[in-house]
Design a protein around this motif. Structure first.
Motif, PDB file in Angstrom:
ATOM      1  N   UNK A 134       0.720  -1.258   0.008  1.00  0.00           N
ATOM      2  CA  UNK A 134       0.171  -0.195   0.016  1.00  0.00           C
ATOM      3  C   UNK A 134       0.797   1.275   0.100  1.00  0.00           C
ATOM      4  N   UNK A 135       1.932   1.380   0.715  1.00  0.00           N
ATOM      5  CA  UNK A 135       2.712   2.613   0.931  1.00  0.00           C
ATOM      6  C   UNK A 135       3.462   2.710  -0.260  1.00  0.00           C
ATOM      7  N   UNK A 137      -4.857  -4.686  -1.141  1.00  0.00           N
ATOM      8  CA  UNK A 137      -5.151  -3.294  -0.578  1.00  0.00           C
ATOM      9  C   UNK A 137      -6.083  -2.389  -1.557  1.00  0.00           C
ATOM     10  N   UNK A 138      -6.565  -1.314  -1.216  1.00  0.00           N
ATOM     11  CA  UNK A 138      -7.579  -0.730  -2.024  1.00  0.00           C
ATOM     12  C   UNK A 138      -7.137   0.704  -1.906  1.00  0.00           C
ATOM     13  N   UNK A 139      -6.964   1.354  -3.188  1.00  0.00           N
ATOM     14  CA  UNK A 139      -6.822   2.850  -3.166  1.00  0.00           C
ATOM     15  C   UNK A 139      -7.752   3.513  -4.108  1.00  0.00           C
ATOM     16  N   UNK A 140      -8.323   4.773  -3.670  1.00  0.00           N
ATOM     17  CA  UNK A 140      -8.998   5.472  -4.407  1.00  0.00           C
ATOM     18  C   UNK A 140      -8.521   6.609  -4.543  1.00  0.00           C
ATOM     19  N   UNK A 173       0.716  13.557  -8.645  1.00  0.00           N
ATOM     20  CA  UNK A 173      -0.041  14.364  -8.591  1.00  0.00           C
ATOM     21  C   UNK A 173      -1.575  13.944  -7.941  1.00  0.00           C
ATOM     22  N   UNK A 174      -1.714  12.854  -7.620  1.00  0.00           N
ATOM     23  CA  UNK A 174      -3.281  12.401  -7.039  1.00  0.00           C
ATOM     24  C   UNK A 174      -3.363  12.787  -5.494  1.00  0.00           C
ATOM     25  N   UNK A 175      -4.536  12.943  -5.339  1.00  0.00           N
ATOM     26  CA  UNK A 175      -4.916  13.239  -3.871  1.00  0.00           C
ATOM     27  C   UNK A 175      -5.654  11.904  -3.509  1.00  0.00           C
ATOM     28  N   UNK A 176      -5.249  11.338  -2.432  1.00  0.00           N
ATOM     29  CA  UNK A 176      -5.853  10.010  -1.985  1.00  0.00           C
ATOM     30  C   UNK A 176      -6.887  10.061  -1.012  1.00  0.00           C
ATOM     31  N   UNK A 177      -7.814   9.764  -1.554  1.00  0.00           N
ATOM     32  CA  UNK A 177      -9.255   9.639  -0.628  1.00  0.00           C
ATOM     33  C   UNK A 177      -9.582   8.396   0.122  1.00  0.00           C
ATOM     34  N   UNK A 178      -9.319   7.451  -0.265  1.00  0.00           N
ATOM     35  CA  UNK A 178      -9.398   5.843   0.308  1.00  0.00           C
ATOM     36  C   UNK A 178      -8.035   5.173   0.399  1.00  0.00           C
ATOM     37  N   UNK A 179      -7.580   4.587   1.428  1.00  0.00           N
ATOM     38  CA  UNK A 179      -6.519   3.713   1.265  1.00  0.00           C
ATOM     39  C   UNK A 179      -7.010   2.639   2.599  1.00  0.00           C
ATOM     40  N   UNK A 180      -6.820   1.324   2.029  1.00  0.00           N
ATOM     41  CA  UNK A 180      -6.923   0.185   3.168  1.00  0.00           C
ATOM     42  C   UNK A 180      -6.148  -0.880   2.770  1.00  0.00           C
ATOM     43  N   UNK A 181      -5.846  -1.470   3.691  1.00  0.00           N
ATOM     44  CA  UNK A 181      -5.029  -2.829   3.480  1.00  0.00           C
ATOM     45  C   UNK A 181      -5.628  -3.947   4.313  1.00  0.00           C
TER      46      UNK A 181
END
Length: 249
Positions: free
Chosen positions: A168-169, A243-246, A179-187
């Motif tokens: 995830x990291x 892991x999940x990233x939005x 240049x993204x902004x992370x709105x969701x991150x789960x592992x």
């Protein structure tokens, strides 16, 4: 004789056909812990607010085909050549254009082409995803982490997979740098349970990146020992890592 019969049974399982990204054959013999998020729900909510969609690594188009509705402009990419005609046939009625690609770091689309890009278990280049997304476009990805099945390799005496450090990291860092902004991150780290050695053999045949030199002959002695352990206990658990990233451009 018993060892020879076991070898032949493994060979028969290894020889079973596999197409697209369909693991239904082993669904009841290989069970993974449920994830603490619902990728389908996350994607469905985002799709409903998008006018254009890119599905990266569509496989045989199974997941995209299962969505209740798609934006009027929807494309899918696939890097494994045998899957391309399968995906095209499955998604034709939904007017999805399936594009074969050679690498994820070169997407054959113009800048700012999509409102939404989704990616389930496919590698990606964060800068390239950012390029094809419009301002405020979103990227949703569920990834297989590098610890996934690491103990399968160890149990069989195989070298670790090349993606062992993927986590995830690292993915988050790549997206932030692009240049993204992370709105969701789960592992999540859980387990996948195999009830038969044959299911494990079929599974490893379908995901050759886990053990690059896997074959019926390779690691046969270890599989014999592992089979005895599974028969005695009734199952064997291995590491599940997701892991999940939005992210928003």
């Amino acid at each position: 004789m018993a060892e020879r019969n076991f070898f032949e049974a493994l060979a028969a399982e290894y020889g079973r056909s596999f197409s697209g990204w369909d693991f239904s054959y082993v669904n009841e013999r290989m069970v993974s812990d449920p994830l603490p998020w619902n990728y389908r729900l996350v994607v469905t909510d985002a799709v409903s607010a998008s006018g254009s969609l890119l599905d990266m690594g569509t496989g045989g188009g199974e997941f995209l085909d299962s969505l209740p509705a798609l934006p009027p402009v929807t494309f899918a990419t696939e890097g494994y050549a045998p899957n391309v005609p399968i995906a095209k046939a499955r998604l034709r009625e939904k007017n999805v254009q399936v594009v074969e690609i050679a690498a994820d770091d070169v997407l054959p689309f113009d800048d700012r082409s999509f409102d939404l890009a989704i990616n389930r278990h496919e590698s990606f280049a964060a800068e390239e995803v950012a390029r094809v997304l419009r301002p405020s476009g979103r990227f949703i990805t569920q990834q297989v982490g590098g610890m996934n099945g690491l103990d399968i390799n160890a149990s069989l005496g195989a070298p670790p997979p090349g993606h062992v450090g993927w986590c995830l990291l690292e993915a988050k860092e790549n997206l932030l740098y692009a240049g993204f902004k992370i709105t969701t991150c789960r592992e999540y780290i859980g387990k996948t349970r195999f009830y038969y050695i044959y299911s494990l053999v079929y599974f490893l045949k379908c995901i050759p990146w886990q053990i690059a030199d896997f074959s019926i002959d390779a690691y046969f002695r270890r599989r014999c020992l592992l089979n005895k352990e599974i028969q005695a206990r009734g199952y064997r658990d291995f590491i599940l890592h997701r892991f999940l990233l939005v992210a928003e451009k």
